[in-house]
Enzyme design. Sequence first.
Site, PDB file in Angstrom:
ATOM      1  N   HIS A 102       0.852  -1.035   0.162  1.00  0.00           N
ATOM      2  CA  HIS A 102       0.064  -0.121   0.051  1.00  0.00           C
ATOM      3  C   HIS A 102       0.974   1.226   0.140  1.00  0.00           C
ATOM      4  CE1 HIS A 102      -4.162   1.466   0.540  1.00  0.00           C
ATOM      5  NE2 HIS A 102      -3.622   2.425   0.938  1.00  0.00           N
ATOM      6  N   LYS A 207      -7.364  -1.065   6.604  1.00  0.00           N
ATOM      7  CA  LYS A 207      -7.943  -1.815   5.257  1.00  0.00           C
ATOM      8  C   LYS A 207      -7.041  -3.293   5.143  1.00  0.00           C
ATOM      9  CE  LYS A 207      -7.498   1.613   2.744  1.00  0.00           C
ATOM     10  NZ  LYS A 207      -7.868   3.189   2.987  1.00  0.00           N
TER      11      LYS A 207
HETATM   12  N1  URA Z   1      -4.232   6.009   1.533  1.00  0.00           N
HETATM   13  C1  URA Z   1      -5.232   5.638   2.389  1.00  0.00           C
HETATM   14  O1  URA Z   1      -5.922   4.374   2.121  1.00  0.00           O
HETATM   15  N2  URA Z   1      -5.385   6.582   3.302  1.00  0.00           N
HETATM   16  C2  URA Z   1      -4.810   7.419   3.532  1.00  0.00           C
HETATM   17  O2  URA Z   1      -5.006   8.415   4.647  1.00  0.00           O
HETATM   18  C3  URA Z   1      -3.854   7.911   2.796  1.00  0.00           C
HETATM   19  C4  URA Z   1      -3.420   6.957   1.855  1.00  0.00           C
END
Ligand code: URA
Length: 472
Positions: A102, A207
């Site tokens: 991510h 997430k």
């Molecule tokens: N990506 C995300 O999922 N959340 C954030 O706050 C910043 C980047």
Amino acid sequence: MAKSKVGKKTVKARSENVAAIHMIDLIRKKRDGVELDARELACIASGAARESIPAEQLAAWLMAAWIRGLSLQETRALTLAMRDSGEKFDPKPLRKTAVDKHSTGGVGDKTSFLVAPLAAACGVAVPMISGRALGHTGGTLDKLESIPGYRTELTLAKFERVLKRCGASIVSQTPKLVPADRVLYALRDRTGTVENSGLICASILSKKLAAGLNALVLDVKTGSGAFLKKREDAEYLAALMVATAEAAGTRTAALLTDMSQPLGRAAGNWIEIAECVALLRGERPAGCEDLRELSLQLAGWMIHLGGKATTPARGYQLAEAALVDGTGLARFLKMVDAQGGDIRVFDDPQKFHRPRATRVVPAWTSGYVAAMDTTALGWAVQRLGAGREKAGEPVDPHAGIVFHVKRGERVKRGASFATLYATSAKLLDEPEHLIRDAIQWSAEAPPAVPLISRVFTRSEAESHLAAATARD
Ligand code: URA
């Protein structure tokens, strides 16, 4: 179960003898710099998820948290509460190590479309829960939805089926999966409360942890296009996320990477997908060396942490082999097809690109591109129609910018600097001005900036946080 009041609506407290929690008290506490406990943060996450807290109260709390900051304990508690705000994915039936990547967000940041299929081709499962456009940055889901038919909202059962078939699946939060982030993410986007390390950490890791990952690679951006532009802030965020994810049982590494210019050439929706597919086809488009290199480095770490390579360098080699022999492309197309996307658009990506208005911006001076205000460039992309003014609005799949010049390159006045694609001709002027104001020129070549400047694993993250806490 007892019920306590949050704002005007009710949320269930955990047991009969738990004191009622009022949202107004949590806003005032945070405003006054008082630390919230895990139970209070869980009430905020569950109230956001169930939409039982009015948006104005959540917005006020977010602003107080943005200004006051979240402590390490608050960040950890909020992350776990957001993770637990809905259903969770269990990757055990996949019988593979579940690994993901991510990014903290950037402009032209499209490595997901390369690393997910490449890591899957090398034997790990990649259950990726992604986000939409946030602030000046584009969203993985908006980009994928530029492929006709591609569905990002899957049930957990369908998510599992796609993963079993393709090894990778990229989906969104849903009203059931990490619903707290779904609500808070959209609200942060509208209330200027994105750029805060605790809120970013909780948003990203909620997430990732809800996907039941065994390992995670974080791409923490630093530089003019990152949410946290200063290097020390990005380092703190990297350490915070690694330590928080490790404490929750996920093996994690963070790479601190350059966002002082857009990654690759394209920034938008379809044009970013097309750029990645060209790389997956083994092409080497000029100006995309940084995108290729960063994607292979991130995939190398994923493959290593997923136990398929003894070192990240060996993981890199495996990922590169999957890029060169076309197995990465095959995985990508299989995933798109499994999620309803029409893969015939990849027969001729240029033909499918149908922007309503186009303008080539010539270089307005001669010299070296010394620096870029990449956040302003990101806003230019959004204002062409690639992003939203209001939550829930559709985005234009064909809007965006292709930059013909990278930082450090020498350009002659009149040569093509960028091509703008917009939803209508009237949207072209403001982005052109934003681009002109965003570029600094010099007579000499500027110093090079490393693509990856630091890597944090658990031990570096813990010592970095300990040193930061000792300084405060
Ligand atoms: N990506 C995300 O999922 N959340 C954030 O706050 C910043 C980047």
